[in-house]
Enzyme design. Sequence first.
Site, PDB file in Angstrom:
ATOM      1  N   HIS A 157      34.548  50.769  29.786  1.00 61.40           N
ATOM      2  CA  HIS A 157      35.362  49.958  28.862  1.00 61.40           C
ATOM      3  C   HIS A 157      36.402  49.122  29.617  1.00 61.40           C
ATOM      4  O   HIS A 157      37.446  48.788  29.064  1.00 61.40           O
ATOM      5  CB  HIS A 157      36.078  50.820  27.822  1.00 61.40           C
ATOM      6  CG  HIS A 157      35.216  51.868  27.190  1.00 61.40           C
ATOM      7  ND1 HIS A 157      34.510  51.653  26.024  1.00 61.40           N
ATOM      8  CD2 HIS A 157      34.930  53.130  27.590  1.00 61.40           C
ATOM      9  CE1 HIS A 157      33.832  52.755  25.720  1.00 61.40           C
ATOM     10  NE2 HIS A 157      34.063  53.662  26.653  1.00 61.40           N
ATOM     11  N   SER A 278      42.122  23.552  42.673  1.00 63.35           N
ATOM     12  CA  SER A 278      42.362  22.842  41.422  1.00 63.35           C
ATOM     13  C   SER A 278      42.927  21.471  41.748  1.00 63.35           C
ATOM     14  O   SER A 278      43.696  21.325  42.699  1.00 63.35           O
ATOM     15  CB  SER A 278      43.352  23.630  40.570  1.00 63.35           C
ATOM     16  OG  SER A 278      43.977  22.765  39.647  1.00 63.35           O
ATOM     17  N   LYS A 284      45.969  27.213  43.252  1.00 64.18           N
ATOM     18  CA  LYS A 284      44.743  27.822  42.742  1.00 64.18           C
ATOM     19  C   LYS A 284      43.646  27.961  43.801  1.00 64.18           C
ATOM     20  O   LYS A 284      43.460  27.118  44.656  1.00 64.18           O
ATOM     21  CB  LYS A 284      44.166  26.980  41.584  1.00 64.18           C
ATOM     22  CG  LYS A 284      44.984  27.035  40.321  1.00 64.18           C
ATOM     23  CD  LYS A 284      44.962  28.390  39.619  1.00 64.18           C
ATOM     24  CE  LYS A 284      43.652  28.678  38.949  1.00 64.18           C
ATOM     25  NZ  LYS A 284      43.449  27.961  37.703  1.00 64.18           N
ATOM     26  N   GLU A 291      31.372  31.872  38.893  1.00 63.89           N
ATOM     27  CA  GLU A 291      31.338  31.354  37.519  1.00 63.89           C
ATOM     28  C   GLU A 291      30.068  30.552  37.251  1.00 63.89           C
ATOM     29  O   GLU A 291      29.471  30.652  36.177  1.00 63.89           O
ATOM     30  CB  GLU A 291      32.568  30.480  37.263  1.00 63.89           C
ATOM     31  CG  GLU A 291      33.837  31.313  37.180  1.00 63.89           C
ATOM     32  CD  GLU A 291      35.102  30.463  37.142  1.00 63.89           C
ATOM     33  OE1 GLU A 291      36.006  30.824  36.400  1.00 63.89           O
ATOM     34  OE2 GLU A 291      35.181  29.450  37.858  1.00 63.89           O
TER      35      GLU A 291
END
Length: 458
Positions: A157, A278, A284, A291
């Site tokens: 979980h 970024s 970043k 992804e």
Amino acid sequence: MAKKLWGGRFSKDTDALVDKMNASIDFDKRLYHQDIAGSIAHATMLGEQGILSQDDVKAIVDGLKGIEQDIEAGKIHFTRENEDIHMNIEAILTERIGEAGKRLHTGRSRNDQVAVDFRQYVKEEIPEIIDDLKSFERVLTKKARLHTKTVMPGYTHLQRAQPITYAHYLMAYANMFRRDILRLQDCESRLDECPLGAGALATTTYPIDRARTAELLGFARPMSNSLDAVSDRDYALELLSDLSILMMHLSRMAEETVLWSSWEFKFIELDDAYSTGSSIMPQKKNPDVAELARGKTGRVYGDLMALLTTMKGLPLAYNKDMQEDKEPVFDAVDTVELCLPVFTAMIDTAKVNVEQMHAAAKGGFINATDVADYLVKKGLPFREAHAVSGHLVAECIDEGKTLDELSLDEFKAASPLFEGDIYQAIDLTTCVNGRNVTGGPSEASVLKQIEEIEELTS
Ligand code: ARG
């Protein structure tokens, strides 16, 4: 009027939009190599059976080889008028060698021609994907060997659950990718039958030798039913299913890579070469590779659904719907062949933050089960031991402590069965190595898991 190869019974040109819709050359030109190999095998067999003269066979085979070289040298211009790769090559051949070129299609149809080309393509791509998977497995086992002592929290979980090691985690994926390899090998073994000679659907009256073309093309045997041979694309669906499962595995690991490289977890740090910045936020460092692997999983599932849906409800034998089989398969193969090597390198080069993993393992009460097990070993029934341990966890939360920071008096107040050896029993390394069951996280158990996978990839 520009005559089509099949134009005999037509008195009018097809509408330009129909040509556009009908033509598959823009994508099936990828099958030129398989198409030429299939034609060479077919012509060779026709010669051996006395159906074509040896002169014709020689002209055809030489002509086809020349065309293949010219395609590779970028000298060939395919046309939509000639629809697909099969008719484009045949038209060029006839242009180059004349009469003999027109004899190549004797005893054959584009239906068995496309069936053999596509099967051959899938058959050739599977080993490539297996090779990529094996390289990934080698990285996983190499990294696992370095981290059999790197304790981290195992999650359920997404809540810290029990202590494992980074090696144990990596080997979980190594086992999944191992089954992906086995699934692909299984698909490969089933598709190893040659559809050539099935003709349009009902073979031919020429005395062709299907076993011979199967042999020339490296297939184990000819397919046993001609209707089946030109109708089914189950092997492509098996490949797409296997690739969907593979991408699902990759996507789960991608998700963890995204989470674990975040500032919140800091379990791993991606190499600069496998992350991006970024355009607005200078601080970043984004896990784009992970992804994109996660995102591209959707395309591969889509490819599977597209072909399943195309095939559903098609009457036997060939229907033009089936021309839609190629793009999803090409797309899925390209996607997997792109994602696997990049993902492999991303994992290979990622820095593992051993201290941070250990700190997370220490902070999450993941040895609470071990506290209960300690009491069980001293004779308390597990349910009661579970309650005592739960009570101690609550106490720790109140006081902002970890279990190993409780005093012996505090332990004894919860149960008189606790003694000084409790600290050793709940030490994280003890907890990990105590789980020395087959498949478990102990160093000895994980080393066995590593050896199993190394055997597969050596
Ligand atoms: N381009 C076609 C395909 O990919 C080849 C087979 C055409 N057969 C036919 N009967 N029209 O499916």
